[in-house]
Design a protein around this motif. Structure first.
Motif, PDB file in Angstrom:
ATOM      1  N   GLY A 427       0.780  -1.235   0.000  1.00  0.00           N
ATOM      2  CA  GLY A 427       0.000   0.000   0.000  1.00  0.00           C
ATOM      3  C   GLY A 427       0.806   1.276   0.000  1.00  0.00           C
ATOM      4  N   PRO A 462     -10.682  -3.519   2.036  1.00  0.00           N
ATOM      5  CA  PRO A 462     -10.804  -3.218   3.466  1.00  0.00           C
ATOM      6  C   PRO A 462     -11.150  -4.497   4.226  1.00  0.00           C
ATOM      7  CG  PRO A 462     -12.050  -1.640   2.164  1.00  0.00           C
ATOM      8  CD  PRO A 462     -11.617  -2.714   1.234  1.00  0.00           C
ATOM      9  N   GLU A 464     -13.016  -5.269   6.510  1.00  0.00           N
ATOM     10  CA  GLU A 464     -14.437  -5.528   6.807  1.00  0.00           C
ATOM     11  C   GLU A 464     -15.141  -6.255   5.653  1.00  0.00           C
ATOM     12  OE1 GLU A 464     -12.954  -2.585   6.841  1.00  0.00           O
ATOM     13  OE2 GLU A 464     -12.928  -1.939   8.930  1.00  0.00           O
ATOM     14  N   ARG A 481      -3.125  -9.984   6.188  1.00  0.00           N
ATOM     15  CA  ARG A 481      -2.657  -8.638   6.544  1.00  0.00           C
ATOM     16  C   ARG A 481      -1.447  -8.232   5.693  1.00  0.00           C
ATOM     17  NH1 ARG A 481      -3.247  -5.141  10.833  1.00  0.00           N
ATOM     18  NH2 ARG A 481      -1.474  -3.826  11.321  1.00  0.00           N
ATOM     19  N   LEU A 512      -6.991  -5.109   4.368  1.00  0.00           N
ATOM     20  CA  LEU A 512      -6.364  -3.898   4.900  1.00  0.00           C
ATOM     21  C   LEU A 512      -7.144  -3.304   6.070  1.00  0.00           C
ATOM     22  CD1 LEU A 512      -4.032  -1.859   4.398  1.00  0.00           C
ATOM     23  CD2 LEU A 512      -5.617  -0.568   2.957  1.00  0.00           C
ATOM     24  N   GLU A 513      -6.450  -3.160   7.184  1.00  0.00           N
ATOM     25  CA  GLU A 513      -7.015  -2.402   8.303  1.00  0.00           C
ATOM     26  C   GLU A 513      -6.636  -0.948   8.113  1.00  0.00           C
ATOM     27  OE1 GLU A 513      -6.931  -3.585  12.616  1.00  0.00           O
ATOM     28  OE2 GLU A 513      -6.067  -5.384  11.705  1.00  0.00           O
ATOM     29  N   ARG A 514      -7.553  -0.040   8.455  1.00  0.00           N
ATOM     30  CA  ARG A 514      -7.307   1.367   8.163  1.00  0.00           C
ATOM     31  C   ARG A 514      -6.011   1.864   8.807  1.00  0.00           C
ATOM     32  NH1 ARG A 514      -7.997   6.654   9.345  1.00  0.00           N
ATOM     33  NH2 ARG A 514      -8.427   7.939   7.514  1.00  0.00           N
ATOM     34  N   PRO A 518      -3.826   4.249   6.002  1.00  0.00           N
ATOM     35  CA  PRO A 518      -5.120   4.949   5.965  1.00  0.00           C
ATOM     36  C   PRO A 518      -5.468   5.574   4.614  1.00  0.00           C
ATOM     37  CG  PRO A 518      -3.614   5.939   7.590  1.00  0.00           C
ATOM     38  CD  PRO A 518      -2.946   4.722   7.069  1.00  0.00           C
ATOM     39  N   TYR A 521      -6.685   2.870   2.343  1.00  0.00           N
ATOM     40  CA  TYR A 521      -7.982   2.421   2.858  1.00  0.00           C
ATOM     41  C   TYR A 521      -9.081   3.408   2.433  1.00  0.00           C
ATOM     42  CZ  TYR A 521     -11.506   0.817   6.196  1.00  0.00           C
ATOM     43  OH  TYR A 521     -12.649   0.331   6.766  1.00  0.00           O
ATOM     44  N   ASP A 522      -8.812   4.705   2.592  1.00  0.00           N
ATOM     45  CA  ASP A 522      -9.817   5.707   2.218  1.00  0.00           C
ATOM     46  C   ASP A 522     -10.049   5.728   0.703  1.00  0.00           C
ATOM     47  OD1 ASP A 522      -9.992   6.245   4.877  1.00  0.00           O
ATOM     48  OD2 ASP A 522      -8.840   8.113   4.821  1.00  0.00           O
ATOM     49  N   LEU A 524      -9.851   3.079  -1.215  1.00  0.00           N
ATOM     50  CA  LEU A 524     -10.704   1.913  -1.479  1.00  0.00           C
ATOM     51  C   LEU A 524     -12.170   2.253  -1.197  1.00  0.00           C
ATOM     52  CD1 LEU A 524      -8.488  -0.885   0.113  1.00  0.00           C
ATOM     53  CD2 LEU A 524      -9.168  -0.783  -2.293  1.00  0.00           C
ATOM     54  N   GLN A 525     -12.389   2.973  -0.112  1.00  0.00           N
ATOM     55  CA  GLN A 525     -13.776   3.344   0.230  1.00  0.00           C
ATOM     56  C   GLN A 525     -14.350   4.274  -0.833  1.00  0.00           C
ATOM     57  OE1 GLN A 525     -15.300   1.719   2.314  1.00  0.00           O
ATOM     58  NE2 GLN A 525     -14.198   1.313   4.200  1.00  0.00           N
TER      59      GLN A 525
END
Ligand code: FE2
Length: 589
Positions: A427, A462, A464, A481, A512-514, A518, A521-522, A524-525
């Motif tokens: 990442g 992510p 989740e 991870r 990926l954990e935020r 981060p 991760y953002d 991806l969202q």
């Protein structure tokens, strides 16, 4: 205490700096020298590690080398003598290739760094692998399994680690399998047989295996003989790696499996020959998995511990790792971001800190970002001088803008913060693209990575969402991870994730954990808000045959030389002016 760990002179040299029990810097020499798998003494990496912490060599309490070099010399000499006279020509080259300057490591380190010889320590090679696996994991007690080609004599060890409540740390290696009996050597032998580069292309064998059927498994079981407790011996009549530096397999091996592939022979799966190579890859992969599962299962029974830490180059085999998690009875399996020899620099430093100097236990931050950081100004300078348009955007606008680019089918070079320690892009030094169209995989293989068609790409998602899209066993997200496990893509999602689904329906997913990255991760969202599916294709930011980029300017040069459309470093975005025709996702589909 300030402890420098060094891996050098075999392949993937690296340095790592541990201060007061915690890593502060770690980098492979290749990322700085720009020579892939650079094995030379890692002066650049050492300088960078010390410089980034504002230290001079004189400030170090110890410098730890990642193996006992005299023992390794002893092994090379002994195995060569045992094979005499067949081996009489191999010793000089074996000594050069496998040892190089390592025998003289203490003198070399002392002269390069100017530190007194008494400050220079050595760890056993598999102790460094074990420490890299156990001491970087959050587990307080765990079984440990390490496997590689070879260190001094050991090629596989089993043991246990414990971080006691009073701050003491124990790492006990209970048993070992010794050279020339080696899972790493077995896998490297089939890597060479299939015409790939040893110590570098083992993962191609794993990728190719998915295209084949293990029709040669019985033959492979003749080459590697398992005992009831899962341990094994190689039938040395099939090998030559222990007697000559020229070839790792013998003519008996060729009698059993047929002619070897030359490096330039294309692998055409439409032909009998191409399928034979895929079947052989599948057969060796299967037997490797079975062997590891058997050893791990017996270790689980013996220790009764629910956690397993895996180390050594064999732990890069993410298909085998997932099988160990699924079948050996452990609740969790931890694989560090750098399980191979480069990671031993960090392992050696941590081992010295906790075991040799008996320093108190410390939690090691659970991420791989120990390398040099990006300087976005460097990108701004390079792009401006080169006449490419550069925009500087605030964070939310940048993420929205890049998500739009990805939806439009553009390929994005993504540079963020400190570089990864280890072979995976997790990442911070990634090439990102839409995960949906299969044509994206082909475009990346053809225009960007310049590599074989059978190589799969990995998805990042992510954490989740991981379970919804992939068949993750309990504990699977932990293995994912650092992208260390391969799991089936749920059948209903395979079409929507065609660019990252391997031919057998699997994917080497990063969950990926935020906290860990981060910005990615953002992103991806933001991408998920547009497409309903927050998954991107994530591949390392490098061209075939080159190390992963480290600095922004290297990212920029790579961007200019291949089909990447958009480059991001910090808050700077460069869009290629002479971009290849951009197709939307719909056109790809
Ligand atoms: Fe190793």
């Amino acid at each position: 205490m300030k402890i420098l760990g060094i891996s050098a002179h075999y392949h993937d040299s690296a340095a790592a700096l541990v201060v007061d029990g915690v890593p502060v810097a770690a980098v492979q020499e290749e990322r700085l020298s720009r020579r892939k798998n650079d094995a030379s003494f890692p002066l650049g990496a050492i300088e960078w590690c010390l410089g980034s912490a504002g230290l001079e060599p004189a400030d170090l309490d110890a410098v730890v080398f990642y193996e006992r070099s005299m023992l390794k010399f002893d092994r090379t000499l002994t195995s060569t003598l045992r094979a005499f006279p067949r081996s009489w020509r191999s010793f000089p080259s074996a000594a050069k290739n496998m040892l190089g300057e390592k025998v003289w490591a203490r003198g070399i380190i002392a002269s390069y760094l100017g530190v007194p010889r008494r400050k220079i320590l050595f760890t056993a090679h598999h102790a460094a692998h074990a420490a890299a696996a156990f001491l970087t994991s959050p587990a307080r007690r765990a079984a440990i399994l390490t496997a590689d080609g070879v260190g001094e004599w050991a090629t596989l060890t089993v043991g246990r680690g414990e971080r006691h409540a009073d701050g003491r740390t124990d790492i006990t290696l209970l048993r070992e399998i010794r050279y020339p009996h080696s899972l790493g050597m077995l896998y490297s032998t089939v890597t060479a047989y299939l015409g790939f580069a040893v110590n570098e292309d083992e993962y191609k064998v794993m990728g190719l295996a998915a295209y084949g059927h293990p029709t040669f498994a019985e033959q492979v079981r003749r080459v590697i003989r398992r005992r009831d407790d899962g341990t094994f011996t190689l039938d040395l009549d099939y090998f030559e790696f222990h007697t000559t530096a020229e070839r790792s397999y013998s003519s008996k091996f060729l009698d059993l499996f047929g002619p070897a592939r030359t490096p330039y022979q294309p692998i055409d799966l439409e032909t009998t020959e191409g399928r034979r190579f895929a079947d052989i890859a599948a057969s060796f992969q299967l037997v490797l998995e079975e062997t590891l599962v058997a050893i791990a299962s017996s270790l689980r029974r013996e220790t009764g511990l629910p956690d397993l830490c895996l180390g050594g180059g064999v732990a890069l085999n993410s298909v085998a790792n997932a099988r160990i998690l699924n079948e050996a009875g452990f609740d969790r399996v931890f694989v560090p971001p750098a399980p191979g020899d480069a990671g031993c620099s960090l392992g050696a430093a941590l081992y010295a800190d906790r075991i040799y100097f008996k320093q108190p236990d410390r939690d090691v931050p659970d991420h791989p970002f120990w390398g040099p950081a990006i300087d976005p100004h460097e990108l701004a300078r390079a792009a401006t001088e080169d006449g490419q348009g550069l925009q500087e955007l605030d964070e939310p606008s940048l993420l929205e803008r890049v998500a739009d680019d990805l939806v439009a089918g553009r390929v994005v070079g993504w540079l963020d913060g400190a570089g990864e320690f280890g072979p995976r892009a997790l990442g911070h030094r990634s090439i990102l693209a839409a995960a949906q169209p299969a044509a994206m995989r082909d475009r990346l293989n053809r225009d960007i990575k310049f590599r074989e068609d059978f190589r799969p790409f990995a998805p990042v998602v992510p954490i989740e969402y991981a379970d919804r899209l992939f068949e993750m066993p309990a504990g699977g997200a932990r293995l994912a991870r650092f992208m260390s496990g391969v799991f089936p893509v749920r059948p209903e999602w395979r079409e929507s994730l065609a660019a990252v689904t391997h031919v057998d329906g699997s994917a080497r997913v990063q969950a990926l954990e935020r906290d860990m990255a981060p910005r990615l991760y953002d992103l991806l969202q933001a991408y998920g808000r547009r497409t309903g599916l927050p998954v991107l294709l994530n591949t390392s930011f490098n061209l075939a045959g080159e190390p992963i980029v480290s600095r922004a300017v290297e990212g920029y040069l790579t961007f200019r030389r291949c089909g990447i459309d958009v480059l991001v470093a910090g808050n700077a975005v460069v869009t290629k002016r002479v971009a290849a025709p951009v197709k939307s996702i719909k056109e790809y589909a």
